[in-house]
Design a protein around this motif. Sequence first.
Motif, mmCIF file in Angstrom:
data_model
loop_
_atom_site.group_PDB
_atom_site.id
_atom_site.type_symbol
_atom_site.label_atom_id
_atom_site.label_comp_id
_atom_site.label_asym_id
_atom_site.label_seq_id
_atom_site.Cartn_x
_atom_site.Cartn_y
_atom_site.Cartn_z
ATOM 1 N N THR A 1 -44.354 -81.876 -54.742
ATOM 2 C CA THR A 1 -43.020 -81.849 -55.347
ATOM 3 C C THR A 1 -42.607 -83.262 -55.664
ATOM 4 N N LYS A 2 -42.154 -83.491 -56.869
ATOM 5 C CA LYS A 2 -41.482 -84.766 -57.139
ATOM 6 C C LYS A 2 -40.470 -84.529 -58.244
ATOM 7 N N ILE A 3 -39.532 -85.446 -58.362
ATOM 8 C CA ILE A 3 -38.560 -85.336 -59.443
ATOM 9 C C ILE A 3 -39.221 -85.928 -60.684
ATOM 10 N N ALA B 1 -35.998 -80.759 -56.320
ATOM 11 C CA ALA B 1 -36.639 -81.538 -57.391
ATOM 12 C C ALA B 1 -36.158 -81.085 -58.766
ATOM 13 N N SER C 1 -32.117 -83.856 -60.400
ATOM 14 C CA SER C 1 -32.091 -83.236 -59.068
ATOM 15 C C SER C 1 -30.654 -82.852 -58.747
#
Length: 355
Positions: free
Chosen positions: A107-109, A256, A115
């Motif tokens: 998971t990442k933005i 995210a 977000s």
Amino acid sequence: MRNYKIAAIPADGIGTEVIAAGVSVLESLQKRLGNVSFAIEHFDWGSDYYKKHGVMMPTDGLETLKNFDAIYFGAVGAPDVPDHITLWGLRLPICQGFDQYANVRPTKILPGIQSPLRNAGPGDLDWVIVRENSEGEYSGHGGRAHRGLPEEVGTEVAIFTRAGVSRIMRYAFKLAQSRPRKLLTVVTKSNAQRHGMVMWDEIAAEVAKEFPDVTWDKMLVDAMTVRMTLHPQSLDTIVATNLHADILSDLAGSLAGSLGVAPTANIDPQRRFPSMFEPIHGSAFDITGKGIANPIASFWTAAQMLEHLGEKEAATLLMSAIDQVCAAGIKTPDVGGKATTLEVTEAVITAIIKS
Ligand code: IPM
Ligand code: MG
């Protein structure tokens, strides 16, 4: 030329839309790179197949899939078939039958994606959740007795084995070690659940000795939701049980920006069987057929598939195309854009071809 046999199982709802998008992206990578090719075979298994044949896949389904290098999976779930039938008829038999014990959920933005956390942007939330995928609360052990009577009982037994916990712990420590921060958080509920969960903590401490360069800590799952929300920067790699990680990964996806971008890999680390790659989002019947499903999760999981196959260059190329397209604001409505599935797909393909 390296050639890979991929089994595509789009299955239900928007699964067919996002897998079609993913297949065209894989074809563009093939064209752009010239040294790798994908022989993709489609299977029509899923809820429609169930309505015709009374089973979600043929009885020799796993035998058929054994001949492939990887499985590219859409989603299961239909409004008119009970969820436990669709799930235990197709996805779980593949995960369990092929001993895909490591479920890996990065998971990442992504750039250009907002977000819901007020102060978090790209870089503030960059996690990989490792979900135990073969036992625990999803073991399928339990039963019902005295059905319909006041004394009816139902049990749902979580099974934790030393072998199962040790191997997922080792996988998670290794993954944490391969990431720049070398940081692992082990999640349990060992205050209230004093048997299997305490064993998790003990095995974590044992396995940690094999990885002296990895910094690790323990969290109770309830407190973990608070830490994820308030201090996302303090986390990197996370390992948890089947059910805990199921819940935490939904939270992770929404923090995210959208479950529409969240991918997952069901991996047999020993490579005895093909591993399976899928978006986390489900079949989403509310938007099926509208052409607005977010294909990013299915692209990202395709990148996980390429990485697993050893095609690092293709995986990196695809991830950077995703970043560029998101940063340019070419996004579907679930992440605040106006683009269709097709427009996002075409933009990613253009970015790949031009790179
Ligand atoms: C997931 C999903 C599934 C799960 C559902 C569809 C049973 O929520 O992949 O996270 O819990 O494994
Ligand atoms: Mg889930």
